[in-house]
Design a protein around this motif. Structure first.
Motif, PDB file in Angstrom:
ATOM      1  N   CYS A 128      53.191  31.114  58.679  1.00 13.06           N
ATOM      2  CA  CYS A 128      54.251  31.133  57.670  1.00 13.06           C
ATOM      3  C   CYS A 128      54.728  32.561  57.474  1.00 13.06           C
ATOM      4  N   LEU A 149      56.081  34.836  55.004  1.00 12.28           N
ATOM      5  CA  LEU A 149      56.266  34.926  53.563  1.00 12.28           C
ATOM      6  C   LEU A 149      57.528  35.714  53.244  1.00 12.28           C
ATOM      7  N   ASN A 201      56.667  33.048  47.591  1.00 12.42           N
ATOM      8  CA  ASN A 201      55.681  33.090  48.672  1.00 12.42           C
ATOM      9  C   ASN A 201      54.814  31.839  48.687  1.00 12.42           C
ATOM     10  N   ILE A 202      54.367  31.419  47.512  1.00 13.65           N
ATOM     11  CA  ILE A 202      53.495  30.237  47.433  1.00 13.65           C
ATOM     12  C   ILE A 202      54.241  28.997  47.897  1.00 13.65           C
ATOM     13  N   PHE A 242      54.622  29.032  51.635  1.00 14.94           N
ATOM     14  CA  PHE A 242      53.360  28.731  52.310  1.00 14.94           C
ATOM     15  C   PHE A 242      53.031  27.248  52.202  1.00 14.94           C
ATOM     16  N   ILE A 248      48.522  35.397  49.678  1.00 11.99           N
ATOM     17  CA  ILE A 248      49.979  35.190  49.651  1.00 11.99           C
ATOM     18  C   ILE A 248      50.702  36.241  48.791  1.00 11.99           C
ATOM     19  N   THR A 302      53.168  40.250  52.429  1.00  9.68           N
ATOM     20  CA  THR A 302      51.820  40.070  51.891  1.00  9.68           C
ATOM     21  C   THR A 302      51.414  41.211  50.964  1.00  9.68           C
ATOM     22  N   GLU A 314      45.315  34.805  46.143  1.00 12.94           N
ATOM     23  CA  GLU A 314      44.919  33.901  47.215  1.00 12.94           C
ATOM     24  C   GLU A 314      45.148  32.455  46.819  1.00 12.94           C
TER      25      GLU A 314
END
Length: 235
Positions: free
Chosen positions: A63, A65, A188-189, A192, A175, A69, A43
């Motif tokens: 967003c 990803l 992913n981060i 985001f 994420i 997820t 998270e």
């Protein structure tokens, strides 16, 4: 002061509460400490320089990803006729109209995302007090009120994450999973963080992206240097 359980104390070893880590360092620390018996969710929490109580400082968006997820998302769609058929073909788990309203009012909310065609919104609007507090109310700003039902369902199933700043100006999101590779989590981060950066409202003043941290479900938080996110933290 009560003593920390051994597992928690061990997970905190080697992590400074004050240091700002580079993103790649933080991801490695979080992955290495995700020791629960289940696949923990990774998270992110982002403190933004906004006051969401003002309309021109609200931060909201979605967003997609790049690596999903890691969780199975159940999707409900409010639609009729051909659009209902389209939703089923796209893989929606629950499709309905008046019957779905009755189901939800009866206390059954067994889905994670809710999508509606525009003509269904007068009907869905009756559920505002039920779906709103759960963050499930369809909204055109995040693509969940749309005629393109197939895309909306595919996005929801494929890793679309909605975000919205809370009262204190904090955005939270899952994420990925601890089982993801470091590379997948990094992608992913960054995706985001980029989406949140692009959602900067007109009324935001000063530093927009103030503090960032990541953690796994059962693990300690690790603070990140915003500059390592490769987004315009102050822009």
């Amino acid at each position: 002061m009560s003593k920390l359980p051994k597992r928690i104390a061990k997970s905190r070893e080697g992590i400074s509460r004050t240091k700002l880590y580079r993103l790649d360092e933080a991801v490695k620390l979080v992955k290495d400490r995700a020791s629960a018996k289940f696949d923990e969710t990774v998270e992110i929490a982002m403190n933004l320089g906004v006051d969401p109580r003002h309309a021109d400082q609200m931060v909201r968006g979605v967003c997609n990803l790049p690596n999903g997820t890691g969780r199975t998302v159940r999707v409900a769609v409010f639609a009729k006729g051909a659009k209902a058929d389209e939703a089923r073909a796209a893989g929606a788990d629950i499709v309905g109209a008046e019957d779905l309203v009755e189901r939800i009012n009866g206390g059954t909310i067994d889905f994670d995302r809710c999508i509606a065609t525009p003509d269904m919104m007068p009907l869905v609007g009756r559920l505002g007090k039920v779906l709103g507090p759960r963050g499930l109310m369809p909204n055109p700003k995040v693509g969940t009120v749309t005629m393109d039902v197939t895309k909306a369902v595919n996005d929801a199933k494929g890793g679309a994450v909605e975000f919205r700043a809370e009262k204190a100006g904090i955005v939270h999101a899952g994420i990925g999973k601890a089982s993801f590779t470091e590379g997948a989590l990094l992608e992913n981060i960054r995706a985001f963080a980029d989406a949140v950066s692009k959602a900067k409202p007109t009324g935001a003043k000063g530093t927009y992206l103030q503090r960032v941290s990541i953690s796994s479900t059962m693990g300690p938080g690790v603070k990140i240097d915003p500059a390592s996110l490769s987004v315009a933290a102050n822009g």
